[in-house]
Design an enzyme around this catalytic site. Structure first.
Site, PDB file in Angstrom:
ATOM      1  N   TRP A   8       0.874  -1.172   0.000  1.00 30.27           N
ATOM      2  CA  TRP A   8       0.000   0.000   0.000  1.00 30.27           C
ATOM      3  C   TRP A   8       0.908   1.218   0.000  1.00 30.27           C
ATOM      4  O   TRP A   8       1.767   1.339   0.874  1.00 30.27           O
ATOM      5  CB  TRP A   8      -0.878  -0.032   1.254  1.00 30.27           C
ATOM      6  CG  TRP A   8      -1.818   1.120   1.423  1.00 30.27           C
ATOM      7  CD1 TRP A   8      -2.673   1.641   0.496  1.00 30.27           C
ATOM      8  CD2 TRP A   8      -2.029   1.881   2.634  1.00 30.27           C
ATOM      9  NE1 TRP A   8      -3.393   2.676   1.041  1.00 30.27           N
ATOM     10  CE2 TRP A   8      -3.022   2.844   2.350  1.00 30.27           C
ATOM     11  CE3 TRP A   8      -1.482   1.842   3.915  1.00 30.27           C
ATOM     12  CZ2 TRP A   8      -3.485   3.744   3.305  1.00 30.27           C
ATOM     13  CZ3 TRP A   8      -1.943   2.743   4.864  1.00 30.27           C
ATOM     14  CH2 TRP A   8      -2.930   3.685   4.564  1.00 30.27           C
ATOM     15  N   ASP A  10      -0.561  -5.071   9.419  1.00 26.64           N
ATOM     16  CA  ASP A  10      -1.592  -4.141   8.963  1.00 26.64           C
ATOM     17  C   ASP A  10      -2.788  -4.984   8.540  1.00 26.64           C
ATOM     18  O   ASP A  10      -2.685  -5.816   7.634  1.00 26.64           O
ATOM     19  CB  ASP A  10      -1.067  -3.297   7.785  1.00 26.64           C
ATOM     20  CG  ASP A  10      -2.064  -2.214   7.385  1.00 26.64           C
ATOM     21  OD1 ASP A  10      -3.099  -2.063   8.069  1.00 26.64           O
ATOM     22  OD2 ASP A  10      -1.814  -1.506   6.384  1.00 26.64           O
ATOM     23  N   LYS A  18     -13.378  -0.884   5.664  1.00 30.08           N
ATOM     24  CA  LYS A  18     -13.855  -1.754   4.579  1.00 30.08           C
ATOM     25  C   LYS A  18     -14.888  -2.764   5.086  1.00 30.08           C
ATOM     26  O   LYS A  18     -15.946  -2.922   4.491  1.00 30.08           O
ATOM     27  CB  LYS A  18     -12.696  -2.522   3.949  1.00 30.08           C
ATOM     28  CG  LYS A  18     -11.383  -1.794   3.948  1.00 30.08           C
ATOM     29  CD  LYS A  18     -11.196  -0.948   2.734  1.00 30.08           C
ATOM     30  CE  LYS A  18      -9.947  -0.102   2.902  1.00 30.08           C
ATOM     31  NZ  LYS A  18      -9.572   0.583   1.716  1.00 30.08           N
TER      32      LYS A  18
HETATM   33  N1  KET Z   1      -3.812  -0.433   5.136  1.00 34.74           N
HETATM   34  C1  KET Z   1      -4.001  -0.891   3.887  1.00 34.74           C
HETATM   35  C2  KET Z   1      -3.217  -2.067   3.442  1.00 34.74           C
HETATM   36  C3  KET Z   1      -4.916  -0.243   3.035  1.00 34.74           C
HETATM   37  O1  KET Z   1      -5.086  -0.730   1.827  1.00 34.74           O
HETATM   38  C4  KET Z   1      -5.621   0.889   3.487  1.00 34.74           C
HETATM   39  C5  KET Z   1      -6.537   1.604   2.581  1.00 34.74           C
HETATM   40  C6  KET Z   1      -5.408   1.295   4.813  1.00 34.74           C
HETATM   41  C7  KET Z   1      -4.494   0.617   5.609  1.00 34.74           C
HETATM   42  C8  KET Z   1      -6.097   2.474   5.420  1.00 34.74           C
HETATM   43  O2  KET Z   1      -7.454   2.427   5.422  1.00 34.74           O
HETATM   44  P1  KET Z   1      -8.321   3.399   6.342  1.00 34.74           P
HETATM   45  O3  KET Z   1      -9.372   3.925   5.452  1.00 34.74           O
HETATM   46  O4  KET Z   1      -7.420   4.474   6.893  1.00 34.74           O
HETATM   47  O5  KET Z   1      -8.848   2.515   7.437  1.00 34.74           O
HETATM   48  N2  KET Z   1      -6.509   1.457   1.298  1.00 34.74           N
HETATM   49  C9  KET Z   1      -7.389   2.052   0.296  1.00 34.74           C
HETATM   50  C10 KET Z   1      -7.660   3.510   0.461  1.00 34.74           C
HETATM   51  C11 KET Z   1      -6.440   4.364   0.614  1.00 34.74           C
HETATM   52  O6  KET Z   1      -5.498   4.281  -0.185  1.00 34.74           O
HETATM   53  O7  KET Z   1      -6.424   5.142   1.590  1.00 34.74           O
HETATM   54  C12 KET Z   1      -6.820   1.747  -1.101  1.00 34.74           C
HETATM   55  O8  KET Z   1      -5.719   1.188  -1.211  1.00 34.74           O
HETATM   56  O9  KET Z   1      -7.501   2.049  -2.093  1.00 34.74           O
END
Ligand code: KET
Length: 438
Positions: A166, A247, A283
């Site tokens: 990520w 994570d 998610k």
């Molecule tokens: N870790 C991973 C691996 C991840 O893909 C995301 C979000 C997050 C943490 C953080 O999510 P939060 O919304 O802060 O709980 N990924 C998606 C959104 C982004 O990039 O922020 C994505 O990869 O599309």
């Protein structure tokens, strides 16, 4: 029009003379928001969403951001969340006072049980320091900040990240003075896991290194180690005295089953690997904008966990003071009520199953109907929200420019952006992009 969309994605901002081209502040200002990596680690995923929204083409498709959509391409408010919201709305006893600095206790304790299981020995022994965070990103940040302050690094402050990962992991660690370096993870030749490379890197890293591991549904590749591989990884990690930074942003999304998706984390805890876990409810509860998550740091004794929690609350106080209450109340209610919890599990299955159906459909169209060159087994073998298609940057560009299909430059697609109305359109254009005829 086409090239303007690309420059938008690349973040090339035209600014008048006298302004810094990156941060749009006057050049003479002493504090600039740019710096060498400002664009590199910029919010490209959200730029992609903005470019998609601005596109007026009727059949445009957004496979960029990892956010669930239903078969009508609409954000899905989980039925269980609607129910919990209605209960909260009618609760006259609720007020809007500050939460404690470390968050709503009934949320953090239930969140810890969800990831570690109610039978967790660490939980029973009071060895887990849990803090409510600003979703998964906040958990990653607080975890990274905590390590940067208190972890006894063996030499340089550095973290090993899977290649690829990520993209925000890079910025999050750099932000707190920890240098990100990659360990081999994805093998483009097999479109699978480079397990030997991964193990090699664990063996060759300085002892007590920090390794970031995706608990399940690896982003962006959708490639996870098998249970046997996790066992071997734990062996080497213990041998080398490494620290596991888990994570976990997609619990439930990999298999549709919350427990199964927590199995790597739980196994590592049982083996006594030193670790922390970043947890997100964005998610699996569809609470993207509520910013609800948690950080769990496992200590070797209760006294250590208590000290860790106290340090985490000092860090949290200076950053956000106390976390927001609404998402915590919603998730806490669902986690602590057996009936609502069962309903949530069904909602998660609905989301995971729709994604699995899309994988099957896409695989079928590419292999049987269009006979697209290449092997597409990975579409069904990869798990979770994303599929790493294996197409190159030029093919990605063609899809964006010519077919109005938005995806990240590394060829990742969010399976949740596909539905019965757009899957044929996507498959046909992917087929053309691969053949070089788009
Ligand atoms: N870790 C991973 C691996 C991840 O893909 C995301 C979000 C997050 C943490 C953080 O999510 P939060 O919304 O802060 O709980 N990924 C998606 C959104 C982004 O990039 O922020 C994505 O990869 O599309």
């Amino acid at each position: 029009m086409a090239s303007s969309r690309v420059s938008q994605l690349l973040g090339h901002v035209q600014t008048p003379a006298g302004e810094c081209s990156l941060c749009i502040l006057p050049r003479h200002r002493q504090v600039h928001t740019c710096g060498p990596n400002a664009q590199k680690y910029g919010s490209s995923i959200f730029k992609l969403t903005a470019a998609y929204k601005a596109d007026t083409f009727a059949d445009k498709v957004n496979l960029g951001v990892g956010a669930y959509r239903d078969d009508d391409n609409k954000p899905w408010v989980l039925p269980v969340i609607k129910k919990a919201k209605a209960i909260l709305a009618n609760d006259e006893a609720l007020d809007h006072e500050y939460l404690p600095i470390t968050g709503l206790p009934e949320f953090t304790s239930a969140a810890a049980r969800l990831i570690l299981s109610p039978d967790s020995v660490a939980l029973k022994e009071g060895r887990v320091a849990s803090v409510q965070t600003i979703s998964g990103t906040g958990a990653n940040h607080l975890g990274a900040l905590f390590l940067s302050r208190f972890y006894e690094f063996n030499g340089e402050k550095q973290v090993f990240l899977s290649n690829p990962t990520w993209i925000n992991h890079l910025a999050i660690f750099k932000n707190v003075g920890i240098a990100p370096i990659y360990y081999p993870y994805y093998d483009p030749k097999t479109i699978g896991l480079d397990f030997a490379g991964f193990v090699n890197s664990l063996r060759n890293a300085p002892k007590r290194s920090v390794f970031l591991l995706h608990a399940c549904a690896h982003n962006p590749t959708g490639v996870d180690p098998t249970p046997e591989q996790w066992e071997q990884l734990a062996d080497v990690i213990l041998e080398q005295g490494h620290y596991a930074f888990f994570d976990c942003a997609y619990q439930g999304f990999a298999s549709g089953d919350l427990d199964r998706d927590a199995s790597a984390v739980r196994y590592f805890e049982q083996r006594g690997v030193p670790m922390l876990i970043c947890q997100s409810f964005a998610k699996n509860a569809g609470l993207y904008g509520e910013r609800i998550g948690a950080l769990h740091v496992i200590g070797s004794t209760k006294a250590e966990a208590d000290r860790v929690k106290s340090q985490l609350s000092v860090l949290q106080r200076s950053e956000i003071s106390n976390p927001p209450s609404h998402g915590a109340r919603l998730v806490s209610m669902i986690l602590n009520d057996p009936q609502l919890f069962a309903e949530w599990q069904r909602d998660i299955k609905t989301m995971a199953q729709r994604i699995i159906d899309m994988r099957d459909r896409l695989f079928d169209i590419l292999t049987n109907k269009l006979k697209t060159p290449g092997n597409w087994d990975h579409i069904v073998n990869q798990i979770g929200m994303f599929s790493f298609t294996g197409i190159n940057a030029e093919q990605v560009n063609a899809l964006i420019e010519k077919a109005h299909i938005y995806l990240t430059a590394n060829g990742r697609i969010s399976m949740a952006g596909l539905n019965s109305n757009n899957i044929d359109y996507f498959a046909e254009n992917l087929d053309k992009a691969v053949r070089g005829t788009l």
